[in-house]
Design a protein around this motif. Structure first.
Motif, PDB file in Angstrom:
ATOM      1  N   ASN A 143       0.774  -1.235   0.000  1.00 23.20           N
ATOM      2  CA  ASN A 143       0.000   0.000   0.000  1.00 23.20           C
ATOM      3  C   ASN A 143       0.807   1.288   0.000  1.00 23.20           C
ATOM      4  O   ASN A 143       0.294   2.320  -0.411  1.00 23.20           O
ATOM      5  CB  ASN A 143      -0.961   0.003   1.200  1.00 23.20           C
ATOM      6  CG  ASN A 143      -1.979  -1.101   1.091  1.00 23.20           C
ATOM      7  OD1 ASN A 143      -2.442  -1.419   0.008  1.00 23.20           O
ATOM      8  ND2 ASN A 143      -2.315  -1.713   2.200  1.00 23.20           N
ATOM      9  N   THR A 144       2.027   1.251   0.489  1.00 28.73           N
ATOM     10  CA  THR A 144       2.818   2.473   0.583  1.00 28.73           C
ATOM     11  C   THR A 144       4.253   2.215   0.154  1.00 28.73           C
ATOM     12  O   THR A 144       4.746   1.087   0.233  1.00 28.73           O
ATOM     13  CB  THR A 144       2.850   3.011   2.032  1.00 28.73           C
ATOM     14  OG1 THR A 144       3.552   2.064   2.855  1.00 28.73           O
ATOM     15  CG2 THR A 144       1.443   3.248   2.582  1.00 28.73           C
ATOM     16  N   ASN A 200       0.986   1.414  -8.267  1.00 28.94           N
ATOM     17  CA  ASN A 200       1.192   2.576  -7.411  1.00 28.94           C
ATOM     18  C   ASN A 200       1.594   3.789  -8.251  1.00 28.94           C
ATOM     19  O   ASN A 200       2.509   3.706  -9.067  1.00 28.94           O
ATOM     20  CB  ASN A 200       2.274   2.271  -6.369  1.00 28.94           C
ATOM     21  CG  ASN A 200       2.434   3.372  -5.364  1.00 28.94           C
ATOM     22  OD1 ASN A 200       2.906   4.452  -5.690  1.00 28.94           O
ATOM     23  ND2 ASN A 200       2.036   3.094  -4.134  1.00 28.94           N
ATOM     24  N   ASP A 223       2.353   6.802  -6.769  1.00 30.23           N
ATOM     25  CA  ASP A 223       3.234   7.671  -5.985  1.00 30.23           C
ATOM     26  C   ASP A 223       4.706   7.464  -6.328  1.00 30.23           C
ATOM     27  O   ASP A 223       5.517   8.370  -6.145  1.00 30.23           O
ATOM     28  CB  ASP A 223       3.041   7.425  -4.484  1.00 30.23           C
ATOM     29  CG  ASP A 223       1.658   7.799  -4.006  1.00 30.23           C
ATOM     30  OD1 ASP A 223       1.038   8.696  -4.631  1.00 30.23           O
ATOM     31  OD2 ASP A 223       1.188   7.195  -3.028  1.00 30.23           O
TER      32      ASP A 223
END
Length: 191
Positions: free
Chosen positions: A49-50, A160, A162
């Motif tokens: 998730n990150t 993702n 980011d």
């Protein structure tokens, strides 16, 4: 719901570990079996998730795979297991080198791990102490679980936005991880 799934998976893993205990130290068998659902849950919830979850988990996975393959190269008497270990070692070293090169720019606030976490160190310790007759089965069982975890992690991060460079890396390593998993499963079933 997530907690119920985790508890159910952990119970199933403990039972599976008890069934393997006749060929391996019972405590080590249960530890290895319980590691699979813990790793899957971690990869699905935290890692994918990150950036701060993905980078250290991917690096740790590569580190574990390399160390496990090195042990397999020393201990196995099976040419096919040795071939798998060599392929895993080569591919995960390449992935690790790429992550090490990408991380400073793509994740400047994330520190790459320099040693294994307690769970993966336990798996390595279990490989080192596995009875010679059970070694290949222990190694293959660990590899199936570790590669399922890695697939969950990398597939989950592949979209993702980011960190596009890291997402590209995740997409690039998935086919090799799938190949390792497929080969480990085939060898596992043949034993």
């Amino acid at each position: 719901m997530l907690r119920t799934l985790f508890v159910g998976a952990a119970c199933a893993a403990l039972l599976a570990g008890c069934n393997q205990a006749e060929d391996q130290d019972p405590v080590n068998a249960v530890q290895d079996a319980a590691s699979a659902p813990v790793g899957q849950m971690s990869a699905a919830t935290m890692g994918a998730n990150t950036v701060g979850g993905y980078v250290p988990n991917a690096a740790m996975g590569d580190m574990y795979e390399i160390q496990a393959a090195e042990i397999a190269m020393e201990r196995t008497q099976n040419a096919q297991v040795r071939e798998l270990a060599q392929m895993i070692m080569t591919d995960h070293r390449a992935a690790s080198e790429k992550m090490t090169a990408l991380a400073p720019q793509a994740a400047p606030n994330v520190t790459l791990p320099t040693e294994l976490d307690e769970r993966r160190q336990g798996l390595i310790d279990n490989l080192r102490t596995a009875d010679a007759a059970a070694f290949d089965q222990v190694y293959l069982d660990q590899q199936v679980a570790a590669h399922q975890e890695a697939l969950t992690l990398h597939r989950g991060f592949a979209d993702n936005t980011d960190a596009p460079q890291l997402a590209t890396h995740a997409r690039e390593v998935v086919p090799k991880i799938e190949m390792h998993l497929e080969r480990a499963r085939a060898l596992q079933e043949a034993m």
